[in-house]
Design an enzyme around this catalytic site. Structure first.
Site, mmCIF file in Angstrom:
data_model
loop_
_atom_site.group_PDB
_atom_site.id
_atom_site.type_symbol
_atom_site.label_atom_id
_atom_site.label_comp_id
_atom_site.label_asym_id
_atom_site.label_seq_id
_atom_site.Cartn_x
_atom_site.Cartn_y
_atom_site.Cartn_z
ATOM 1 N N ASP A 36 0.811 -1.219 0.000
ATOM 2 C CA ASP A 36 0.000 0.000 0.000
ATOM 3 C C ASP A 36 0.845 1.270 0.000
ATOM 4 O O ASP A 36 0.332 2.355 -0.268
ATOM 5 C CB ASP A 36 -0.961 0.004 1.199
ATOM 6 N N ASP A 282 -11.726 33.328 -36.524
ATOM 7 C CA ASP A 282 -10.908 32.125 -36.608
ATOM 8 C C ASP A 282 -11.558 30.951 -35.892
ATOM 9 O O ASP A 282 -11.329 29.798 -36.233
ATOM 10 C CB ASP A 282 -9.536 32.404 -35.998
HETATM 11 S S1 SF4 Z 1 -2.047 -7.091 -2.442
HETATM 12 FE FE1 SF4 Z 1 -3.425 -5.324 -2.502
HETATM 13 S S2 SF4 Z 1 -3.834 -4.896 -0.350
HETATM 14 FE FE2 SF4 Z 1 -2.033 -6.214 -0.412
HETATM 15 S S3 SF4 Z 1 -0.290 -4.827 -0.397
HETATM 16 FE FE3 SF4 Z 1 -0.750 -5.273 -2.526
HETATM 17 S S4 SF4 Z 1 -2.121 -3.608 -3.122
HETATM 18 FE FE4 SF4 Z 1 -2.106 -3.626 -0.896
#
Ligand code: SF4
Lengths: 511, 423
Positions: A36, A282
């Site tokens: 994330d 124009d």
């Molecule tokens: S699998 Fe999905 S929830 Fe897990 S780290 Fe990767 S992006 Fe984030």
């Protein structure tokens, strides 16, 4: 489950990051796995921020799940506070964090840190980025500008009218420049800016929100909830007109001046060039250009008005991915005689564009992809946007300068007036053929057919000579000609299109 | 999985390793889909995950405009969490819908994510069920690209480990090159192995899922990527034998890598030298032009792709750079034994991450160049530290003799740019 190729909005915690990153003095701790952390690059790469977002991710792993992810979270909050010493801490869980149910709120409060902790409840499996941003902003405003029972202290006589500018965030589409432009308008009206938030504001600034006379909701998707709260608790009137476009800017000024009891006449709000640029001969060739508009609710609605009333385009499609503003977008489309396309399914938008064959697409980066593939001109009017839509130069969308910018940006991708005629007259010139695209733009690759999404022409066949004739029609109207001819043929029950059909259809649809 | 299991092997290095378990600033394994879906042309990657997963892949794919990507996300919603039976039904519905839309897909990967794993959605069972329903037209496999199990390139590792199961078992006495490579590199390698005199060279993954190479007891394989821990295990479980070698980065790395294969095939030394010489000379020449920019310069690696130890070896051994810290998300000492042996004694090897502490070390060390992820690059530049985005090392052709100069260029360009700019 929903099958998704590209998404217009990220998850709600990305909205929370946009608020935290836009502000000063706050830090967000996200209970989330390592992947994330990709969200940091939205800010550091797309927006070119020169500092990391003020966000700590707990980055729990599978091996932690059996053990104590709650402890991991508590440690992360404590360490983040110790290192960054923010004025306020935000805590929340991402989609995976939500599933492990560690109660970030309880854990963070239990630490007894010497700073306020605001726990966010962002349901990842129901809501999306803009909602998350709105909710985060609202929770912050509620925490730092609480309802009071004390009556408002009356303003001293002669005190200037003041307002809060609400809604700009990190990673917003042109938010930086819009704020500057709106501040110029306020200065010209002798109105004070009390607080701009969340962009650039600290928690202490939020505490001063109640001092203003009114709220300007710059971006409804983000500021509406907070503005309503301030209206309820602090009696602040709300200005909702988004000053995007010539007329909307004029409306915005009139509305604000009326509320403040100020005469807007004889003040300078910048050079409004759009009207003359649009009336000058124009621009004649812009008349009736068929445009398709898609974006967040606020920008899509604003674009529709500009397209029709200020550039003389014909709006053939209007839609938005913002469910929050679906009703407004629907009403706007209805007024244009259209049915709004409310969806966050990229494939549906692609199918609509392929079907309508507009001459210009005004959309997000997704529509840019679609338009590129279909060989249609495109300008970006709304988030989500790529790095090139965060320009170094001053390029607001709001105010009169914003209208000037919009005129240039929308007209630029089109083939210019005289060139359009020449292309039509000398179709067979081997060097001047239309595959080359507009002469003032870099060569664009030949449009590719869209798989599956393209509407099938039913049982209609094109004869070889008609197909060849069609290919002589300039590329920027070819799609329209094909579609009109097929429609014409269907209506007449024809199964094969010949050259004559093509020209019959042309005269039928002539305007 | 690989994150958890420490590798205990006889080749374990005696060098101290700094192991950290704090905040990690790295991608999860889903990110590998960005290149894998281009590599295997008749495969489709369906992530079973959340909106975050979908957003991650498209953000990592970033500026690329795909004709139509061969990946998508089945985004789980509130009601999918409520009942797993429904989630399975939903998945079946989506797969059927997808295959109807893309009848050209021969191989479908169900890719697990953190949410699918936390709610214990059994994608292995789902893949078996769906395979039964759609085979022979489409085979369905599964692997995990989740962030709780995998880091960045480990997604490719997990994918290839799963794919190994689909390869035929014939005995082919083949040389198998393992790890997704750009097509141009693959073609160069194929030509060179033929020149060296190895009769049959196969690549894994193949460009088409319906043309997978045989993997059996007479297969000997050479890793082209250092992050293939689970894939190695899967291939060995089939009886294939790994050829120990450093990785083919730079002239020396590539020479040793090809040599390892030549030795395994008992190619006479003279013949090998003759085949390799012009390529090696060309690589050396290309590297020379970058030496001045890089020699004596210090470099700091943040963990990203597991390529770090190999790249540090290349940069120090072949271009005279000074690695200060070589961070890697996971250190497989067996696969990297040949590289680790050649790393300078004074550089710190670190595994895992605590990003704030590592940033502190980086600032204190003031390297001439830091190799890091996209989230850290601009902030470090703003602090005055020249950076190289690590992701480019995975997205561009860097393997082999003819890419040695390009690989060096990825490091010299930021330094040249820094020197050129007067603003
Ligand atoms: S699998 Fe999905 S929830 Fe897990 S780290 Fe990767 S992006 Fe984030």
């Amino acid at each position: 489950m929903q099958l998704s190729v590209w998404t217009y909005e990220g998850p709600p915690h990305v909205g929370a990051m946009r608020i935290a990153t836009g502000m000063r003095g706050v830090h967000l701790v996200l209970h989330a796995p390592q992947g994330d952390t990709y969200a940091d690059l939205l800010f550091t790469m797309i927006e070119r921020r020169n500092a990391r977002p003020p966000v700590t991710f707990t980055t729990f792993q599978a091996r932690d799940l059996g053990g104590d992810t709650a402890q991991l979270f508590s440690d992360a909050v404590r360490d983040a506070y110790a290192r960054f010493q923010p004025e306020a801490l935000l805590v929340c869980a991402s989609c995976t964090g939500e599933l492990i149910q560690d109660n970030p709120s309880g854990l963070a409060h239990a630490l007894g840190l010497p700073a306020p902790v605001i726990a966010l409840d962002l349901p990842s499996y129901q809501k999306k980025e803009n909602w998350g941003a709105a909710e985060t902003f609202y929770q912050l405003v509620r925490a730092f500008a609480p309802k009071t029972d004390a009556p408002r202290t009356p303003k001293p006589p002669g005190a200037r009218f003041s307002c809060n500018i609400l809604g700009p965030t990190a990673l917003g589409f042109r938010h930086r420049d819009d704020v500057a432009e709106v501040c110029k308008i306020l200065a010209a009206l002798d109105i004070d800016v009390n607080v701009v938030a969340p962009l650039g504001a600290s928690p202490a600034d939020l505490a001063r929100l109640p001092d203003a006379d009114c709220s300007i909701v710059l971006y409804p998707e983000i500021a509406e909830t907070a503005a309503r709260y301030l209206e309820r608790t602090h009696g602040q009137k709300i200005i909702r007109t988004m000053p995007i476009g010539q007329q909307a800017t004029a409306d915005f000024i009139a509305e604000l001046a009326a509320l403040a009891g100020i005469d807007p006449a004889n003040r300078s709000f910048g050079d409004a060039r759009l009207p003359w640029w649009s009336r000058s001969v124009d621009s004649n060739y812009l008349t009736g250009k068929r445009v398709f508009i898609f974006g967040d609710g606020g920008h899509a609605i604003a674009a529709a008005r500009i397209a029709r009333d200020e550039l003389g385009f014909e709006v053939v499609g209007l839609g938005s991915y913002s469910r929050e503003l679906a009703r407004d977008v629907r009403a706007c489309a209805e007024a244009l005689g259209l049915t709004a396309l409310i969806t966050d399914d990229y494939l549906e938008v692609e199918a609509a564009i392929a079907d309508l064959q507009p001459e210009l697409v005004l959309g997000t980066q997704m529509e840019r992809h679609i338009a590129k593939r279909l060989g249609i001109a495109c300008a970006v009017i709304s988030a989500p946007a790529h790095v090139q839509d965060y320009p170094a130069r001053y390029a607001p969308q709001m105010g009169f300068e914003g209208a000037n910018v919009i005129f240039d940006t929308w007209v630029h991708p089109l083939v210019m007036g005289l060139e359009e005629h020449l292309l039509a007259m000398f179709r067979d010139d081997f060097e001047f053929h239309d595959g080359a695209g507009p002469s003032h733009l870099a060569a664009t690759p030949a449009p590719q057919p869209v798989p599956a999404a393209a509407p099938a022409a039913g049982d209609i066949a094109w004869s070889a000579d008609a197909e060849k004739e069609l290919s002589k029609i300039p590329f920027f109207v070819r799609g329209k000609a094909r579609r009109n001819t097929e429609r014409f043929a269907v209506e007449r029950g024809l199964s094969v299109i010949h050259i004559e059909t093509l020209y019959d259809a042309k005269s039928h649809f002539a305007r | 999985m690989s994150l958890a299991a420490p590798d205990t092997s006889p080749a374990e290095t005696t060098r101290p390793i700094l192991r950290e378990r704090g905040q990690r600033e790295v991608f999860c394994g889903l990110t590998s889909i960005v290149w894998l879906h281009r590599k295997i042309q008749d495969a489709f990657f369906l992530v079973v995950g959340s909106r975050t997963c979908a957003h991650l892949i498209q953000s990592a794919a970033g500026v690329m405009v795909f004709a139509e990507p061969r990946f998508a996300t089945a985004i789980m919603e509130e009601r999918d969490l409520a009942g797993l039976a429904d989630a399975n039904d939903e998945l079946d519905r989506i797969v059927t819908q997808l295959l109807a839309r893309r009848p050209d897909i021969k191989l479908l990967f169900l890719v697990g994510s953190c949410p699918s794993e936390v709610i214990k959605l059994d994608l292995h069972k789902a893949a078996e069920r769906l395979s039964a329903a759609h085979f022979p037209r489409t085979r369905v496999l599964n692997y995990s690209g989740s962030g709780i199990e995998t880091t960045f390139t480990q997604g490719e590792d997990a994918c290839l480990a799963a794919l190994a199961a689909a390869a035929p078992r014939d005995d082919a006495n083949n040389l198998l090159i393992v790890g997704a490579l750009p097509d141009v590199v693959e073609d160069q390698f194929a030509r060179l192995f033929a020149e060296i005199g190895i009769a049959r060279t196969d690549f894994f993954p193949a460009r088409r899922a319906d043309a997978l190479p045989p993997i059996g007891p007479s297969t000997r394989f050479l890793l082209a990527q250092p992050f293939l821990t689970d894939t190695t295990r899967a291939l060995e479980a089939r009886g294939a034998k790994r050829i120990r070698a450093p990785f083919p980065f730079g002239a020396e790395g590539a020479t040793a890598w090809f040599q390892a294969a030549a030795d395994a095939w008992s190619i006479p030394e003279m013949e090998f030298r003759r085949a390799i010489a012009p390529h090696r000379a060309r690589a050396k020449r290309a590297l020379e032009s970058h030496r001045q920019a890089l020699e004596g310069r210090s470099i700091f690696f943040f963990p990203d792709s597991q390529l770090e130890p190999s790249l540090a070896r290349f940069l120090s051994q072949e271009l005279g750079m000074r690695p200060i810290e070589v961070g890697t998300p996971y250190l497989n000492q067996t696969l990297l034994a040949e590289e680790l042996a050649q790393l300078p004694a004074d550089c710190v090897l670190s595994e895992g991450q605590d990003v704030e502490l590592q940033l502190d070390r980086c600032r204190a060390a003031k390297p001439d160049i830091a190799v890091c992820g996209l989230g850290l690059a601009n902030p470090l530049e703003a602090e005055g530290i020249t950076t190289k985005w690590a992701i480019e090392l995975v997205f561009s052709p860097i393997h082999g003799f003819d890419q040695a100069g390009d690989l060096a260029g990825l490091f010299s360009r930021p330094l040249r740019r820094r020197a050129a700019l007067k603003v």
